[in-house]
Design an enzyme around this catalytic site. Structure first.
Site, PDB file in Angstrom:
ATOM      1  N   TYR A 161      87.048  51.105 -16.972  1.00  0.00           N
ATOM      2  CA  TYR A 161      85.519  50.867 -16.780  1.00  0.00           C
ATOM      3  C   TYR A 161      85.358  49.442 -17.457  1.00  0.00           C
ATOM      4  O   TYR A 161      84.622  48.688 -16.628  1.00  0.00           O
ATOM      5  CB  TYR A 161      84.832  51.758 -17.845  1.00  0.00           C
ATOM      6  CG  TYR A 161      83.307  51.292 -18.224  1.00  0.00           C
ATOM      7  CD1 TYR A 161      82.501  51.639 -17.348  1.00  0.00           C
ATOM      8  CD2 TYR A 161      82.917  50.805 -19.324  1.00  0.00           C
ATOM      9  CE1 TYR A 161      81.116  51.433 -17.262  1.00  0.00           C
ATOM     10  CE2 TYR A 161      81.669  50.336 -19.605  1.00  0.00           C
ATOM     11  CZ  TYR A 161      80.425  50.815 -18.583  1.00  0.00           C
ATOM     12  OH  TYR A 161      79.645  50.377 -18.746  1.00  0.00           O
ATOM     13  N   LYS A 165      83.490  46.141 -15.132  1.00  0.00           N
ATOM     14  CA  LYS A 165      82.394  45.503 -15.609  1.00  0.00           C
ATOM     15  C   LYS A 165      82.939  43.888 -15.617  1.00  0.00           C
ATOM     16  O   LYS A 165      82.073  43.017 -15.538  1.00  0.00           O
ATOM     17  CB  LYS A 165      82.155  45.964 -16.789  1.00  0.00           C
ATOM     18  CG  LYS A 165      81.246  47.315 -16.716  1.00  0.00           C
ATOM     19  CD  LYS A 165      80.408  47.499 -15.885  1.00  0.00           C
ATOM     20  CE  LYS A 165      79.499  48.698 -15.946  1.00  0.00           C
ATOM     21  NZ  LYS A 165      78.286  48.910 -14.717  1.00  0.00           N
TER      22      LYS A 165
END
Length: 257
Positions: A161, A165
């Site tokens: 994740y 990002k």
């Protein structure tokens, strides 16, 4: 030198928000409608808007629910084309759809890895590409990517994740430079932990919640969706016309520590 005061209203604009059914996406869609925009709702399941279209219409704006699984470029292109055809233009894209399956790095499966990249990166890129083509033809557009503070700080158990990002932050800069000459700005917001269905399980654990609140160094509280939506509205408003390629941290002071 212009003497016009900054405006935060967007009357007559047309926006498309991905992942609009709940959480940040829902708050952003309502905020843009309240500021004057008609809003297309990109939904993984077009039948699951949970009354959002009606809420937007109650604000006096038009709403268009659309089937838009962002992992499917065909659905992405169809949703963008349907928005432009239905409303006559597309001024604003908010790339909000995202997932965050947590796992220690040594336990991450290939399926989780592929799914996270498919939604967070592939979806963001191809939605931006499809919308960018429309905006370039118009000579105007505003794209806001929903990143995360996880693109700037390490969150244990969230390696994939965090990676996506961080990539979104740099994609934002790349698209801003490429499309700026066409009147298209591209920015990102990077929130800390916010009360949404996606963070509910993590924050339900008292120890983890206490750790998060402590790390939000200046304000020591969990964020609310509308606090992120306000930043998105600013970035798509005339008040932010000279801002592009920026990643706006909305982290309550987490990264200031």
């Amino acid at each position: 030198m212009t003497t016009d005061f900054p405006s935060f209203e967007i009357p007559g604009r047309v926006a498309l928000v991905t992942g609009a059914a709940r959480g940040l996406g829902r708050a952003i869609a309502l905020t843009l409608a309240n500021a004057g925009a008609d809003v297309a709702l990109g939904l993984r399941d077009v039948h699951a808007d949970a009354g959002l279209a009606e809420q937007i219409e109650a604000l006096g704006r038009r709403a268009l629910p659309l089937q838009m699984d962002v992992t499917d470029p065909g659905q992405v292109r169809a949703a963008v084309d349907a928005t432009a055809e239905h409303f006559g233009r597309l001024d604003i894209l908010v790339n909000n759809a995202g997932i965050a399956p947590g796992n220690p790095a040594e336990d991450v499966t290939e399926a989780d890895f592929d799914a996270t990249l498919a939604v967070n990166l592939k979806g963001t890129f191809f939605a931006s590409q499809a919308a960018g083509r429309v905006m370039i033809r118009q000579g105007y557009g505003r794209i806001v990517n929903v990143g995360s503070q996880a693109g700037a700080v390490a969150l244990p158990g969230e390696s994939v994740y965090c990676m996506t990002k961080a990539a979104i932050a740099h994609l934002t800069r790349c698209l801003a430079v490429e499309w700026g000459p066409h009147g298209v700005t591209v920015n990102a917001v990077a929130p800390t932990f916010v009360h949404t269905p996606g963070t509910a399980d993590h924050l339900a654990d008292p120890a983890r919640r206490a750790d998060v609140v402590e790390r939000i160094a200046a304000l020591h509280r969990i964020g609310e969706p509308m606090e992120v939506a306000g930043a998105v509205l600013f970035l798509v408003s005339p008040a932010a016309s000279l801002i592009t390629g920026e990643v706006m941290l909305i982290d309550g002071g987490w990264t200031a520590r």
